[in-house]
Design a protein around this motif. Structure first.
Motif, short mmCIF file in Angstrom:
data_model
loop_
_atom_site.label_atom_id
_atom_site.label_comp_id
_atom_site.label_asym_id
_atom_site.label_seq_id
_atom_site.Cartn_x
_atom_site.Cartn_y
_atom_site.Cartn_z
N ASN A 1 0.86 -1.18 0.00
CA ASN A 1 0.00 0.00 0.00
C ASN A 1 0.90 1.23 0.00
N VAL A 2 0.89 2.00 -1.11
CA VAL A 2 1.78 3.16 -1.23
C VAL A 2 0.99 4.46 -1.27
N TYR A 3 -0.29 4.43 -0.92
CA TYR A 3 -1.10 5.65 -0.94
C TYR A 3 -0.49 6.70 -0.01
N GLY A 4 -0.43 7.96 -0.50
CA GLY A 4 0.06 9.08 0.29
C GLY A 4 1.56 9.17 0.38
N ARG A 5 2.30 8.30 -0.34
CA ARG A 5 3.76 8.34 -0.28
C ARG A 5 4.31 9.11 -1.48
N HIS A 6 5.54 9.62 -1.31
CA HIS A 6 6.23 10.26 -2.42
C HIS A 6 6.62 9.19 -3.45
N LEU A 7 6.83 9.63 -4.67
CA LEU A 7 7.10 8.70 -5.78
C LEU A 7 8.31 7.82 -5.50
N ALA A 8 9.40 8.40 -5.00
CA ALA A 8 10.61 7.61 -4.76
C ALA A 8 10.37 6.54 -3.71
N ASP A 9 9.63 6.89 -2.65
CA ASP A 9 9.33 5.90 -1.60
C ASP A 9 8.45 4.78 -2.16
N ALA A 10 7.45 5.16 -2.95
CA ALA A 10 6.54 4.17 -3.53
C ALA A 10 7.31 3.20 -4.43
N GLN A 11 8.23 3.75 -5.25
CA GLN A 11 9.04 2.92 -6.14
C GLN A 11 9.86 1.92 -5.34
N GLU A 12 10.43 2.33 -4.23
CA GLU A 12 11.27 1.46 -3.40
C GLU A 12 10.45 0.31 -2.81
N LEU A 13 9.25 0.62 -2.31
CA LEU A 13 8.39 -0.42 -1.72
C LEU A 13 7.93 -1.43 -2.79
N ILE A 14 7.58 -0.91 -3.96
CA ILE A 14 7.12 -1.79 -5.05
C ILE A 14 8.23 -2.74 -5.47
N ALA A 15 9.46 -2.23 -5.62
CA ALA A 15 10.59 -3.07 -6.02
C ALA A 15 10.90 -4.11 -4.96
N ALA A 16 10.79 -3.73 -3.67
CA ALA A 16 11.07 -4.67 -2.58
C ALA A 16 10.08 -5.82 -2.57
N SER A 17 8.89 -5.63 -3.14
CA SER A 17 7.87 -6.68 -3.19
C SER A 17 8.03 -7.57 -4.42
N GLY A 18 9.07 -7.32 -5.22
CA GLY A 18 9.29 -8.13 -6.43
C GLY A 18 8.45 -7.68 -7.60
N LEU A 19 7.91 -6.48 -7.53
CA LEU A 19 7.07 -5.94 -8.60
C LEU A 19 7.79 -4.79 -9.28
N SER A 20 7.19 -4.25 -10.34
CA SER A 20 7.80 -3.13 -11.05
C SER A 20 6.78 -2.02 -11.24
N LEU A 21 7.28 -0.81 -11.48
CA LEU A 21 6.43 0.37 -11.61
C LEU A 21 6.09 0.60 -13.08
N ASN A 22 4.82 0.81 -13.37
CA ASN A 22 4.38 1.20 -14.71
C ASN A 22 4.82 2.65 -14.95
N GLN A 23 5.60 2.87 -16.01
CA GLN A 23 6.15 4.20 -16.26
C GLN A 23 5.10 5.20 -16.72
N ASN A 24 3.95 4.74 -17.14
CA ASN A 24 2.89 5.66 -17.57
C ASN A 24 2.12 6.17 -16.35
N ILE A 25 2.75 7.10 -15.63
CA ILE A 25 2.14 7.68 -14.43
C ILE A 25 1.13 8.73 -14.85
N THR A 26 -0.03 8.72 -14.20
CA THR A 26 -1.05 9.73 -14.47
C THR A 26 -1.11 10.70 -13.29
N PHE A 27 -1.80 11.83 -13.50
CA PHE A 27 -1.83 12.88 -12.47
C PHE A 27 -3.26 13.30 -12.18
N LEU A 28 -3.49 13.67 -10.93
CA LEU A 28 -4.79 14.16 -10.48
C LEU A 28 -4.58 15.54 -9.87
#
Length: 629
Positions: free
Chosen positions: A488-515
């Motif tokens: 769960n990376v809600y409310g985290r900065h992008l760099a922190d979210a990327q680190e948590l996702i990689a630690a779980s063995g997953l990868s980040l989709n580069q097509n980031i959208t904005f709200l």
């Protein structure tokens, strides 16, 4: 299968035999029904007594090989090749409803000039296609011309055809063919070429016009000698209404000298069209005794007469004995040189065929190539021999060939029906290896989440183990993708979210959208994620993020791109690297005529120096630095 195939029998699980429709010198032909399409097909089965005869098996192979190289509306097309459970070889061919041209000639006596010419042009069209593919038919005759009920003409029976680039002939090949129709060079035991087929077409045209063959006898040898030495009775003696122009084409095609015949099927067809349209002046002249009509006393389309030659008589002068001795010595030395050179070239440029039976096809191909020969492969189903194993070769072991000659290998595709092996719990690569000897392929349907089966191993298969299917079928599988839990990376900065996702063995989709938001405290934080936190996904899954951004806080910069020239639409993607995370900042399509230096605006979350990377049609092009303000 020592007796005739009985109606109702099914070959290869697909072709139901209906009835016998013909018998040839080496094969029996049946009409059958293709149970997959419900269309009629012709099944040509090598006679049982020839199944162990290497020469006839090689001829049967050559027919399959020749037919497989050709697709033409005037040629009977090959549909399938196989071998039944008793080891008998068969070809599945297009079924042609109608008569042979020989039947038509017998019924009508002789054909009209227009009909004969139109049929001949279609035969020549088929031969031009065959010759263009390097195939010489060698047995053109009315019995091998099929006349469909709708008027279409089909050339059949490439059973003694050979590849024009093969320099060797199987035993007996040089005199194969039908004696009434084969060329003088075939009658002499010489190799047949393109012009040999042209000669046979000429004989066939002669028979259509006159109702009889040009040479006949009760003795086949006598017929062969007539082809070599005799001149045919003029066509107009039997068919006086035949035009001079058509007679000219027929007799040019039947010239004793191959060099004086038409040199291609296209040339003969062109002259036939000129003949029936009255364009006689456009036709090729006929050469007789090395001279063109019109030389000397001859004119029109009549052959030129040979002019008597004057003999030049020279007075002989005696030569000194030493001159004669010197000349004789030179002749002897030259003969020794030529003979030695010929023997050397024969040894150096020849190769002996080895035995390849039972070998893996890849190993056999390498062995043939090392010997300086060229392998050609024909695949057939075999009920007991695994796929990829050589089951027949032509020519046989011990045959001496010239370098670069062809060795034809018949390779098993495995049984036509297969029992599916177990491939669950195997890796995909191991499963492909397991299925290959059965002639089966593998199709991955999906990757599924599994906490018990390691990633990359097969969880389920269809058809299941032990099922019966056809050789060439695909086995569909579901493969374990392993399992990972999305953080769960809600409310985290992008760099922190990327680190948590990689630690779980997953990868980040580069097509980031904005709200967009007005809350400055949320700028740059994760607003949404997919899949949601706590979801179980396959280990290779990507996590997509949406970030909050406050428009007034965004850092911006305009950059001038440098795009390569293209002849079509090009897709361009520009990414930004922020805190070690790469994400898409711009995407667009550029036509071929658009500017190669477009200006685009990039946006970052905070002011500072960024690296931007440019991708064109998915390929990395270049990267540069840009200062965002």
């Amino acid at each position: 299968m020592n007796a005739l195939i009985q109606p109702g029998r099914i070959l290869a699980g697909r072709y139901r035999i209906d009835q016998q429709i013909g018998v040839g010198g080496m094969a029996v032909v049946y009409r059958a029904t293709d149970l997959n399409t419900q269309h009629f097909v012709a099944v040509k089965v090598l006679k049982p007594e020839y199944n162990q005869d290497a020469e006839y098996v090689a001829r049967f192979q050559r027919e399959a090989e020749a037919a497989s190289k050709m697709t033409h509306h005037n040629i009977v097309n090959l549909l399938d090749v196989g071998m039944d459970s008793s080891g008998n070889r068969y070809l599945i061919m297009e079924y042609v409803e109608g008569q042979t041209l020989k039947d038509v000639i017998r019924e009508k006596g002789r054909l009209s000039e227009t009909s004969a010419v139109q049929i001949t042009i279609r035969i020549l069209s088929a031969l031009q296609h065959a010759h263009s593919n390097g195939i010489i038919h060698r047995d053109i005759k009315p019995q091998n011309i099929l006349m469909q009920s709708d008027g279409h003409v089909k050339v059949a029976d490439f059973g003694i055809a050979r590849m024009a680039n093969k320099n060797t002939l199987a035993k007996g090949d040089s005199v194969m063919g039908s004696v009434h129709y084969f060329s003088p060079e075939q009658a002499s035991g010489k190799e047949a070429g393109v012009t040999s087929d042209i000669y046979s077409v000429g004989v066939t045209l002669y028979e259509m016009l006159t109702g009889r063959v040009p040479f006949d006898s009760n003795n086949p040898v006598a017929i062969a000698m007539q082809h070599i030495h005799n001149t045919p009775v003029p066509i107009q003696q039997y068919a006086p209404e035949t035009s001079d122009a058509v007679c000219h084409v027929c007799m040019k095609a039947m010239d004793k000298n191959p060099a004086y015949r038409y040199q291609s099927a296209w040339d003969m067809a062109r002259d036939l069209r000129h003949a029936i349209s009255g364009q006689v002046g456009e036709m090729e002249p006929r050469i007789v005794d090395g001279r063109l009509p019109g030389d000397g006393e001859s004119g029109g389309m009549q052959p030129a007469r040979r002019q008597p030659s004057r003999r030049m008589v020279r007075k002989k002068h005696p030569a000194s004995w030493w001159v004669i001795t010197l000349l004789m010595s030179l002749v002897v030395c030259y003969g020794l040189f030529v003979g030695t050179k010929a023997i050397y070239e024969r040894v150096v440029n020849s190769a002996v065929v080895d035995e390849y039976l039972g070998m893996d096809v890849s190993a056999a191909q390498r062995k043939i190539q090392r010997a300086g020969l060229r392998p050609e492969i024909m695949e057939i189903n075999h009920p007991t021999i695994k796929a990829g194993e050589v089951i027949l070769q032509a020519p046989q072991e011990g045959t001496t060939l010239r370098k670069n000659d062809v060795v034809v290998l018949t390779v098993s595709k495995g049984p036509s029906t297969q029992t599916v092996p177990k491939i669950t719990n195997l890796t995909v690569s191991d499963a492909i290896t397991t299925l290959s000897p059965y002639g089966l392929t593998l199709t991955i349907v999906e990757y599924v989440v599994s906490a018990t089966v390691p990633a990359g191993r097969i969880i389920s298969q269809s058809p299941e183990e032990g099922s019966v299917c056809m050789s060439g079928d695909a086995v569909s599988v579901s493969v374990s993708g392993g399992m990972a839990v999305v953080p769960n990376v809600y409310g985290r900065h992008l760099a922190d979210a990327q680190e948590l996702i990689a630690a779980s063995g997953l990868s980040l989709n580069q097509n980031i959208t904005f709200l967009e938001t007005d809350d400055t405290t949320m700028h740059g934080l994760v607003a949404q994620q997919s899949p949601s936190g706590g979801s179980e996904v396959i280990a290779s899954a990507k996590v997509s993020l949406t970030l909050y951004r406050v428009p007034s806080m965004m850092a911006r910069a305009k950059v001038l791109l440098s795009l390569p020239q293209t002849e079509s639409m090009m897709h361009v993607r520009v990414t930004l690297v922020e805190s070690g995370v790469e994400y898409t900042a711009y995407e667009g399509d550029f036509p071929a005529n658009a500017s190669r230096e477009p200006e685009v605006e990039l946006c970052g979350n905070e002011p500072g120096m960024y690296t931007y990377r440019v991708y064109c049609d998915g390929e990395f092009a270049y990267q540069q630095q840009v200062n965002m303000e």
